[in-house]
Motif scaffolding. Sequence first.
Motif, PDB file in Angstrom:
ATOM      1  N   TRP A 121       3.428  15.251  18.347  1.00  0.00           N
ATOM      2  CA  TRP A 121       2.021  15.562  18.103  1.00  0.00           C
ATOM      3  C   TRP A 121       1.321  16.197  19.294  1.00  0.00           C
ATOM      4  O   TRP A 121       0.334  16.926  19.119  1.00  0.00           O
ATOM      5  CB  TRP A 121       1.280  14.289  17.688  1.00  0.00           C
ATOM      6  CG  TRP A 121       1.979  13.550  16.607  1.00  0.00           C
ATOM      7  CD1 TRP A 121       2.677  12.382  16.717  1.00  0.00           C
ATOM      8  CD2 TRP A 121       2.096  13.945  15.230  1.00  0.00           C
ATOM      9  NE1 TRP A 121       3.213  12.020  15.500  1.00  0.00           N
ATOM     10  CE2 TRP A 121       2.871  12.955  14.573  1.00  0.00           C
ATOM     11  CE3 TRP A 121       1.609  15.022  14.496  1.00  0.00           C
ATOM     12  CZ2 TRP A 121       3.175  13.029  13.218  1.00  0.00           C
ATOM     13  CZ3 TRP A 121       1.914  15.106  13.145  1.00  0.00           C
ATOM     14  CH2 TRP A 121       2.683  14.112  12.526  1.00  0.00           C
ATOM     15  N   GLN A 125      -1.927  18.802  19.221  1.00  0.00           N
ATOM     16  CA  GLN A 125      -3.266  18.370  19.627  1.00  0.00           C
ATOM     17  C   GLN A 125      -3.802  19.213  20.777  1.00  0.00           C
ATOM     18  O   GLN A 125      -4.999  19.496  20.847  1.00  0.00           O
ATOM     19  CB  GLN A 125      -3.223  16.890  20.006  1.00  0.00           C
ATOM     20  CG  GLN A 125      -2.961  15.982  18.814  1.00  0.00           C
ATOM     21  CD  GLN A 125      -2.692  14.537  19.207  1.00  0.00           C
ATOM     22  OE1 GLN A 125      -2.215  14.263  20.319  1.00  0.00           O
ATOM     23  NE2 GLN A 125      -2.991  13.602  18.316  1.00  0.00           N
ATOM     24  N   TRP A 129      -5.102  21.196  16.864  1.00  0.00           N
ATOM     25  CA  TRP A 129      -4.736  20.722  15.532  1.00  0.00           C
ATOM     26  C   TRP A 129      -5.354  19.349  15.303  1.00  0.00           C
ATOM     27  O   TRP A 129      -5.372  18.502  16.193  1.00  0.00           O
ATOM     28  CB  TRP A 129      -3.219  20.646  15.394  1.00  0.00           C
ATOM     29  CG  TRP A 129      -2.530  21.977  15.303  1.00  0.00           C
ATOM     30  CD1 TRP A 129      -2.705  23.044  16.133  1.00  0.00           C
ATOM     31  CD2 TRP A 129      -1.556  22.368  14.330  1.00  0.00           C
ATOM     32  NE1 TRP A 129      -1.899  24.077  15.746  1.00  0.00           N
ATOM     33  CE2 TRP A 129      -1.183  23.705  14.645  1.00  0.00           C
ATOM     34  CE3 TRP A 129      -0.960  21.729  13.238  1.00  0.00           C
ATOM     35  CZ2 TRP A 129      -0.239  24.397  13.897  1.00  0.00           C
ATOM     36  CZ3 TRP A 129      -0.022  22.429  12.499  1.00  0.00           C
ATOM     37  CH2 TRP A 129       0.333  23.750  12.818  1.00  0.00           C
ATOM     38  N   GLN A 130      -5.858  19.122  14.106  1.00  0.00           N
ATOM     39  CA  GLN A 130      -6.515  17.867  13.762  1.00  0.00           C
ATOM     40  C   GLN A 130      -5.502  16.904  13.128  1.00  0.00           C
ATOM     41  O   GLN A 130      -4.782  17.283  12.203  1.00  0.00           O
ATOM     42  CB  GLN A 130      -7.672  18.112  12.798  1.00  0.00           C
ATOM     43  CG  GLN A 130      -8.784  18.965  13.377  1.00  0.00           C
ATOM     44  CD  GLN A 130      -9.423  18.331  14.603  1.00  0.00           C
ATOM     45  OE1 GLN A 130      -9.775  17.143  14.584  1.00  0.00           O
ATOM     46  NE2 GLN A 130      -9.575  19.105  15.665  1.00  0.00           N
ATOM     47  N   THR A 131      -5.458  15.696  13.642  1.00  0.00           N
ATOM     48  CA  THR A 131      -4.532  14.696  13.110  1.00  0.00           C
ATOM     49  C   THR A 131      -5.271  13.704  12.231  1.00  0.00           C
ATOM     50  O   THR A 131      -6.453  13.407  12.452  1.00  0.00           O
ATOM     51  CB  THR A 131      -3.815  13.943  14.243  1.00  0.00           C
ATOM     52  OG1 THR A 131      -4.794  13.373  15.129  1.00  0.00           O
ATOM     53  CG2 THR A 131      -2.917  14.889  15.032  1.00  0.00           C
ATOM     54  N   GLU A 132      -4.569  13.203  11.239  1.00  0.00           N
ATOM     55  CA  GLU A 132      -5.159  12.261  10.285  1.00  0.00           C
ATOM     56  C   GLU A 132      -4.152  11.159   9.978  1.00  0.00           C
ATOM     57  O   GLU A 132      -3.001  11.431   9.606  1.00  0.00           O
ATOM     58  CB  GLU A 132      -5.535  12.987   8.995  1.00  0.00           C
ATOM     59  CG  GLU A 132      -6.138  12.080   7.928  1.00  0.00           C
ATOM     60  CD  GLU A 132      -6.479  12.839   6.663  1.00  0.00           C
ATOM     61  OE1 GLU A 132      -6.484  12.214   5.595  1.00  0.00           O
ATOM     62  OE2 GLU A 132      -6.720  14.057   6.758  1.00  0.00           O
ATOM     63  N   ARG A 133      -4.581   9.932  10.148  1.00  0.00           N
ATOM     64  CA  ARG A 133      -3.724   8.788   9.859  1.00  0.00           C
ATOM     65  C   ARG A 133      -3.945   8.323   8.422  1.00  0.00           C
ATOM     66  O   ARG A 133      -5.048   8.339   7.916  1.00  0.00           O
ATOM     67  CB  ARG A 133      -4.000   7.629  10.818  1.00  0.00           C
ATOM     68  CG  ARG A 133      -3.607   7.917  12.257  1.00  0.00           C
ATOM     69  CD  ARG A 133      -3.853   6.724  13.151  1.00  0.00           C
ATOM     70  NE  ARG A 133      -3.461   6.983  14.525  1.00  0.00           N
ATOM     71  CZ  ARG A 133      -2.237   6.809  15.005  1.00  0.00           C
ATOM     72  NH1 ARG A 133      -1.275   6.359  14.193  1.00  0.00           N
ATOM     73  NH2 ARG A 133      -1.948   7.064  16.261  1.00  0.00           N
ATOM     74  N   GLY A 134      -2.889   7.934   7.805  1.00  0.00           N
ATOM     75  CA  GLY A 134      -2.934   7.444   6.436  1.00  0.00           C
ATOM     76  C   GLY A 134      -1.539   7.013   6.051  1.00  0.00           C
ATOM     77  O   GLY A 134      -0.734   6.636   6.901  1.00  0.00           O
ATOM     78  N   PHE A 137       1.213  10.440   8.226  1.00  0.00           N
ATOM     79  CA  PHE A 137       0.513  10.930   9.421  1.00  0.00           C
ATOM     80  C   PHE A 137       0.625  12.449   9.418  1.00  0.00           C
ATOM     81  O   PHE A 137       1.720  12.999   9.390  1.00  0.00           O
ATOM     82  CB  PHE A 137       1.137  10.345  10.687  1.00  0.00           C
ATOM     83  CG  PHE A 137       0.290  10.529  11.908  1.00  0.00           C
ATOM     84  CD1 PHE A 137      -0.501   9.498  12.378  1.00  0.00           C
ATOM     85  CD2 PHE A 137       0.246  11.742  12.574  1.00  0.00           C
ATOM     86  CE1 PHE A 137      -1.305   9.670  13.503  1.00  0.00           C
ATOM     87  CE2 PHE A 137      -0.541  11.934  13.691  1.00  0.00           C
ATOM     88  CZ  PHE A 137      -1.323  10.896  14.161  1.00  0.00           C
ATOM     89  N   THR A 138      -0.523  13.160   9.467  1.00  0.00           N
ATOM     90  CA  THR A 138      -0.543  14.606   9.282  1.00  0.00           C
ATOM     91  C   THR A 138      -1.345  15.290  10.380  1.00  0.00           C
ATOM     92  O   THR A 138      -2.374  14.783  10.817  1.00  0.00           O
ATOM     93  CB  THR A 138      -1.157  14.966   7.916  1.00  0.00           C
ATOM     94  OG1 THR A 138      -0.442  14.286   6.883  1.00  0.00           O
ATOM     95  CG2 THR A 138      -1.093  16.462   7.665  1.00  0.00           C
ATOM     96  N   ALA A 139      -0.867  16.446  10.809  1.00  0.00           N
ATOM     97  CA  ALA A 139      -1.623  17.318  11.707  1.00  0.00           C
ATOM     98  C   ALA A 139      -1.857  18.635  10.987  1.00  0.00           C
ATOM     99  O   ALA A 139      -0.933  19.198  10.387  1.00  0.00           O
ATOM    100  CB  ALA A 139      -0.859  17.552  13.008  1.00  0.00           C
ATOM    101  N   GLN A 149       3.745  16.949   8.961  1.00  0.00           N
ATOM    102  CA  GLN A 149       3.524  15.643   8.354  1.00  0.00           C
ATOM    103  C   GLN A 149       4.743  14.745   8.520  1.00  0.00           C
ATOM    104  O   GLN A 149       5.879  15.176   8.263  1.00  0.00           O
ATOM    105  CB  GLN A 149       3.226  15.794   6.867  1.00  0.00           C
ATOM    106  CG  GLN A 149       2.881  14.483   6.164  1.00  0.00           C
ATOM    107  CD  GLN A 149       2.493  14.709   4.713  1.00  0.00           C
ATOM    108  OE1 GLN A 149       3.334  14.610   3.825  1.00  0.00           O
ATOM    109  NE2 GLN A 149       1.217  15.030   4.482  1.00  0.00           N
TER     110      GLN A 149
END
Length: 264
Positions: A121, A125, A129-134, A137-139, A149
């Motif tokens: 990552w 970053q 690039w925007q990262t999103e946890r769920g 995990f995706t950038a 992802q």
Amino acid sequence: MKKQHQADWSAAEQAQQHYLIEPRHLAGGGDVRHVIEFLRASGWTDRSKRGGPLILDSPDHTVRVGYDPFTQPGSWTIRGTATRQQEAWHATLGRQTPVEIVAGFTDALTRPRSAHAPNVWAPLQEQGWQTERGRHFTAMSPDGNAFVQFHRAGPGEAFWWVGARTEHGRAWDAHFTLSTPMHLIQSFSAALADPQPVMRPRGHVPPSDRLRITSVSVLPSQLGAWQQARITAARAAAWARNSWLSSRSRPAARSRAIANHAYR
């Protein structure tokens, strides 16, 4: 007379129109020689058959890189065999994955691992690039057209999924098994996030309004020099690596010879 011929050749050389394309993840596949010639220069063995897919094996025979444009949709396939330190792994990259990004992965196969722990990552970053946890995990790239992802398919199942999209739909996808060495995926993500444009010749620019395109004139000799510089760097690295391995093996061989003589 020889100098005169050289001057005449230089004067006759015609510049060719090329295009610098941004972002690179939408630039299209490009020239596969960017990947293949680097591996050859790094000491990889070419197993390709005439008229068939391209196949290259690593010097230690633990990794195979293949490119098959003859099947649909066509793809890069990279397989690593199981070793004492590494589980078997597999990567698939779509044919339209830009070769500069493919090379981020394949070039890393020719280099020793860094002593630092890999971080997939971090290169993303650093470039916004925007990262999103769920669940996954995706950038996401700043333009929203590419993603990385870590995909959790189910209990105990996961893989890496990378791709790019245009207004026309999917441009390319890449998949890496969970066992794929992390430093290779980090090198791939660094090449993916690199903000530098890539070059394509006339007729090889994808049709998309999401591209930023700059027209440039390039001499064939300039293109050849850039390509040769990459190959020369690969050969130099391979020579240095082989020399280092050879220097390490000589003391070990002498020690074995001394030990064998002592026990006679």
